[in-house]
Design a protein around this motif. Structure first.
Motif, PDB file in Angstrom:
ATOM      1  N   UNK A 219       2.713   2.796   4.273  1.00  0.00           N
ATOM      2  CA  UNK A 219       3.788   1.869   3.444  1.00  0.00           C
ATOM      3  C   UNK A 219       4.574   2.998   2.921  1.00  0.00           C
ATOM      4  N   UNK A 220       5.941   3.393   3.556  1.00  0.00           N
ATOM      5  CA  UNK A 220       6.968   4.077   2.318  1.00  0.00           C
ATOM      6  C   UNK A 220       7.606   3.076   1.600  1.00  0.00           C
ATOM      7  N   UNK A 221       7.680   4.140   0.467  1.00  0.00           N
ATOM      8  CA  UNK A 221       8.569   3.033  -0.668  1.00  0.00           C
ATOM      9  C   UNK A 221       9.365   3.536  -1.938  1.00  0.00           C
ATOM     10  N   UNK A 222       9.794   3.648  -2.594  1.00  0.00           N
ATOM     11  CA  UNK A 222      10.455   4.331  -3.811  1.00  0.00           C
ATOM     12  C   UNK A 222       9.285   3.941  -4.658  1.00  0.00           C
ATOM     13  N   UNK A 228       9.481  -2.601  -5.239  1.00  0.00           N
ATOM     14  CA  UNK A 228       8.701  -2.206  -3.742  1.00  0.00           C
ATOM     15  C   UNK A 228       7.515  -2.369  -4.463  1.00  0.00           C
ATOM     16  N   UNK A 229       7.362  -0.834  -5.264  1.00  0.00           N
ATOM     17  CA  UNK A 229       5.505  -1.081  -5.633  1.00  0.00           C
ATOM     18  C   UNK A 229       5.262  -2.429  -5.723  1.00  0.00           C
ATOM     19  N   UNK A 230       5.597  -3.247  -6.331  1.00  0.00           N
ATOM     20  CA  UNK A 230       4.634  -4.486  -6.051  1.00  0.00           C
ATOM     21  C   UNK A 230       4.427  -5.224  -5.556  1.00  0.00           C
ATOM     22  N   UNK A 231       5.881  -4.750  -3.548  1.00  0.00           N
ATOM     23  CA  UNK A 231       5.285  -5.468  -3.124  1.00  0.00           C
ATOM     24  C   UNK A 231       4.577  -4.733  -2.029  1.00  0.00           C
ATOM     25  N   UNK A 232       4.314  -3.539  -1.989  1.00  0.00           N
ATOM     26  CA  UNK A 232       4.041  -2.635  -1.510  1.00  0.00           C
ATOM     27  C   UNK A 232       2.293  -2.841  -1.764  1.00  0.00           C
ATOM     28  N   UNK A 236      -0.770  -4.370   1.067  1.00  0.00           N
ATOM     29  CA  UNK A 236      -2.021  -3.646   1.239  1.00  0.00           C
ATOM     30  C   UNK A 236      -3.347  -4.761   1.257  1.00  0.00           C
ATOM     31  N   UNK A 237      -3.338  -6.058   0.447  1.00  0.00           N
ATOM     32  CA  UNK A 237      -4.416  -6.494   0.601  1.00  0.00           C
ATOM     33  C   UNK A 237      -4.016  -7.482   1.546  1.00  0.00           C
ATOM     34  N   UNK A 244      -4.780   0.521   3.901  1.00  0.00           N
ATOM     35  CA  UNK A 244      -3.526   1.086   3.624  1.00  0.00           C
ATOM     36  C   UNK A 244      -3.268   2.570   2.225  1.00  0.00           C
ATOM     37  N   UNK A 245      -2.181   3.316   3.026  1.00  0.00           N
ATOM     38  CA  UNK A 245      -1.928   4.321   2.107  1.00  0.00           C
ATOM     39  C   UNK A 245      -0.037   4.074   2.285  1.00  0.00           C
ATOM     40  N   UNK A 246      -0.371   3.751   0.689  1.00  0.00           N
ATOM     41  CA  UNK A 246       1.077   3.701   0.249  1.00  0.00           C
ATOM     42  C   UNK A 246       1.941   5.298   0.251  1.00  0.00           C
ATOM     43  N   UNK A 247       3.086   5.523   0.818  1.00  0.00           N
ATOM     44  CA  UNK A 247       3.423   6.715   0.420  1.00  0.00           C
ATOM     45  C   UNK A 247       4.457   6.556  -0.333  1.00  0.00           C
ATOM     46  N   UNK A 248       3.923   6.742  -1.280  1.00  0.00           N
ATOM     47  CA  UNK A 248       5.900   6.723  -2.909  1.00  0.00           C
ATOM     48  C   UNK A 248       6.633   8.467  -2.813  1.00  0.00           C
ATOM     49  N   UNK A 249       7.724   8.010  -2.827  1.00  0.00           N
ATOM     50  CA  UNK A 249       8.315   8.948  -3.217  1.00  0.00           C
ATOM     51  C   UNK A 249       9.441   8.794  -4.944  1.00  0.00           C
TER      52      UNK A 249
END
Length: 627
Positions: A219-222, A228-232, A236-237, A244-249
């Motif tokens: 999941x690519x997010x800002x 956006x963080x909360x949604x990601x 993941x749940x 899940x791997x959250x890729x946070x820029x």
């Protein structure tokens, strides 16, 4: 509405505002503590503050008053250098006071060390050696899904620099293989490493393709967009069978415009004047106290039973049995204890670890040829109280994942390692397969126990002892079958040894362990035929070592000792004996150390023992030379 449902409810404007203030406080505290200490990694903490603020307020389920509660989530900072952020989170939930954070961070005697360790009850494993937190988390997630069968999640904060470590990809591969949907990695992609840009910088598509190729969901997010963080984190749940791997820029140094996305600030505390400006711009010190969601109620499916009846296998004196086979039989007998787990490195048919799979298939995990993940999984399982035995060929079990073993010592983890096919004794496979450094390596590890039994009964007894030995225990096993020399009721305490043929007129002592113990016994027989009395010491416990027996032997034999070991001379059995004797009063020593002093080749075991100068006739010759 339950707490479980509330955690997933849409975020309100008020909650978003609270999270924004929390993120600012985390940034301020990260700056304050590192500037006061004069060292640390504030920029790496600043970039991830928004990510952790959302996790702490909205998604982490944790009872801070009961850190050992089985249903608690787990949070691991794989990027352990971001400890200012982690400790600031602890302040935000009220378990670390402001004075401790600001005035003791990185100071001598403080529990708030430069990188996190389990000295803090909320830290599961020590981190700081990059590439280890996520692999350790795989072990925790395995425990949650397959053993505890509880709904806790394991969250891991990773840095983008550590994605260059192969261990990260071993972890994702095994997490996908075991369908660990209870594992979420959050990668702080802030573009800058210690010495310039990272390999992929902000190429989020390439990161995502790599993650997807290893079977995880990217999941690519800002990483500074709270919504956006909360949604990601919520998304993941929704994948129970896929990690899940959250890729946070993110921007390194976020919140301090003077250093945002600027190279050269990694690992540097902000100067006092800059820190004061930054803290003021962020709103000054805060006193928010966050109440995280409590975990759901639940009981682990497995209840440990350390007093379960164990029936160890029995052998007759004279039977020829490989110690690796004895390990397999003994650990299978230990399956009667429901907390015993075995991990294999795709060589279970050779190490005999695979026999445990027949005894307890639900507690046997195949890590394939991924020795770093093998050890990391054992560490993660140990966090949840499981007694994990990890087995592979000694040459690879110790060498490839040595840093994981070293860090397990820093974590003061309890793991059991069994390395088989050790030394030149393995024969024709040649030197690439011969563990000749493992004793030295394992002796050097903090909290380690090092064992090297010579026959099946001693191996079985020591495997049972290892199960209840704290720290990192290592048992070295040989490939070939050797005669049983001890009865089934013989005891092998840690720190002990066995003395053979001792008498008041002994002229020399022969010390061996494992395969060389048998060579020493043969040599003692040859010497006896020549009228030379030689006692033999089975040094099955190399660490701890029986100093008193060694000291007494020196006096009894006039200090004449022959040590034979199937290992390089540096750091092995000879070193252990000499270090032990250096600590006590002994007569002048007349010592011969027989060890593998040249690079071995292929050959039969006996040819190689002889070529290395550690076979019986070399031991006999060395004893004669001392007389």
């Amino acid at each position: 509405m339950t707490e479980h449902q509330e955690a997933r409810a849409p975020m309100t404007a008020a909650q978003a505002g609270l999270i924004g203030r929390l993120a600012a406080q985390l940034r301020v505290d990260s700056i304050r503590c590192s500037t006061q200490a004069g060292s640390g990694h504030p920029t790496s903490s600043l970039s991830a503050a928004d990510l952790m603020a959302v996790l702490l307020e909205r998604h982490l389920r944790y009872d801070w008053d009961q850190p050992s509660l089985p249903t608690n989530d787990h949070l691991i900072f794989s990027k352990g250098h971001a400890s200012p952020l982690l400790y600031s989170m602890y302040r935000a939930v009220g378990v670390v006071e402001e004075d401790e954070l600001i005035h003791t961070y990185r100071q001598f005697g403080s529990r708030l060390q430069g990188h996190p360790t389990p000295l803090l009850p909320w830290v599961d494993v020590a981190t700081g050696s990059l590439g280890q937190g996520l692999p350790d988390a795989v072990g925790l997630a395995l425990a949650g899904r397959y053993l505890d069968r509880l709904p806790y999640r394991t969250w891991v904060l990773c840095g983008d620099s550590e994605l260059a470590e192969g261990s990260i990809w071993e972890a994702l591969d095994k997490a996908a293989y075991y369908k660990l949907g209870n594992l979420t990695a959050v990668v702080d992609v802030n573009r800058l490493g210690q010495n310039g840009p990272t390999e992929l910088q902000w190429d989020m598509d390439r990161y995502a393709r790599r993650v997807e190729a290893f079977g995880a969901h990217p999941l690519v997010i800002d990483g500074h967009d709270i919504s956006a963080i909360d949604d990601a984190l919520t998304s993941a749940r929704s994948r129970p069978d896929q990690p899940t791997v959250i890729l946070a820029k993110t921007i390194k140094g976020k919140g301090v415009p003077e250093i945002e996305d600027r190279n050269g600030w990694h690992g540097k505390a902000l100067p006092k004047d800059m820190a004061e400006r930054a803290v003021a711009a962020l709103g000054g010190p805060g006193n928010l106290r966050i109440t995280t969601t409590l975990p759901e109620q639940g009981t682990p499916e497995i209840t440990p039973n350390p007093r379960a009846a164990i029936s160890l296998p029995r052998w007759e004196v004279g039977d020829k049995v490989a110690t690796r086979a004895a390990f397999g039989a003994a650990v299978s007998a230990l399956a009667a204890r429901p907390e015993i787990v075995v991990l294999d490195g795709e060589v279970g048919n050779s190490t005999h670890a695979g026999e445990f799979k027949d005894a307890a298939p639900d507690r046997y995990f195949e890590m394939f040829i991924a020795e770093q993940q093998l050890i990391a999984s054992a560490i993660g399982l140990s966090v949840r109280g499981y007694i994990a035995f990890a087995a592979s060929f000694a040459a690879f079990l110790v060498s490839r994942p040595f840093d994981f073993i070293r860090m397990a010592g820093v974590s003061q983890a309890n793991i059991r390692l069994v390395g088989t096919h050790a030394g030149v004794e393995i024969g024709q496979d040649g030197p690439s397969q011969m563990a000749l450094e493992d004793i030295a390596a394992m002796r050097a590890v903090h909290t380690s126990t090092v064992l090297y039994p010579a026959d099946a009964p001693s191996t079985a007894q020591l495997i049972q002892t290892m199960a209840d030995t704290p720290g990192i225990s290592y048992l070295r096993a040989t490939r070939g079958a050797y005669p049983v020399i001890y009865g089934p009721d013989e005891k092998f305490p840690l720190g002990g040894c066995k003395v053979h043929n001792a008498g008041p007129d002994d002229e020399v002592a022969l010390i061996g362990a494992g395969v060389t113990l048998h060579e020493c016994l043969t040599a003692a027989g040859e010497l006896a035929e020549a009228g030379i009395r030689a006692r033999v010491i089975d040094l099955y416990s190399i660490k701890p070592i029986d100093i008193e027996t060694l000291r007494r032997t020196c006096f009894d034999t006039g200090g004449r000792i022959v040590i034979a070991e199937d290992h390089y001379p540096e750091g092995g059995i000879g070193s252990a004996v000499l270090e032990a004797l250096a600590s006590v009063n002994t007569p002048r020593l007349h010592l011969a150390l027989l060890a593998v002093k040249a690079l071995p080749t292929s050959g039969t075991p006996q040819e190689l023992l002889d070529a290395a100068g550690i076979s019986a006739h070399h031991i006999t010759a060395a004893a004669r030379s001392l007389l």
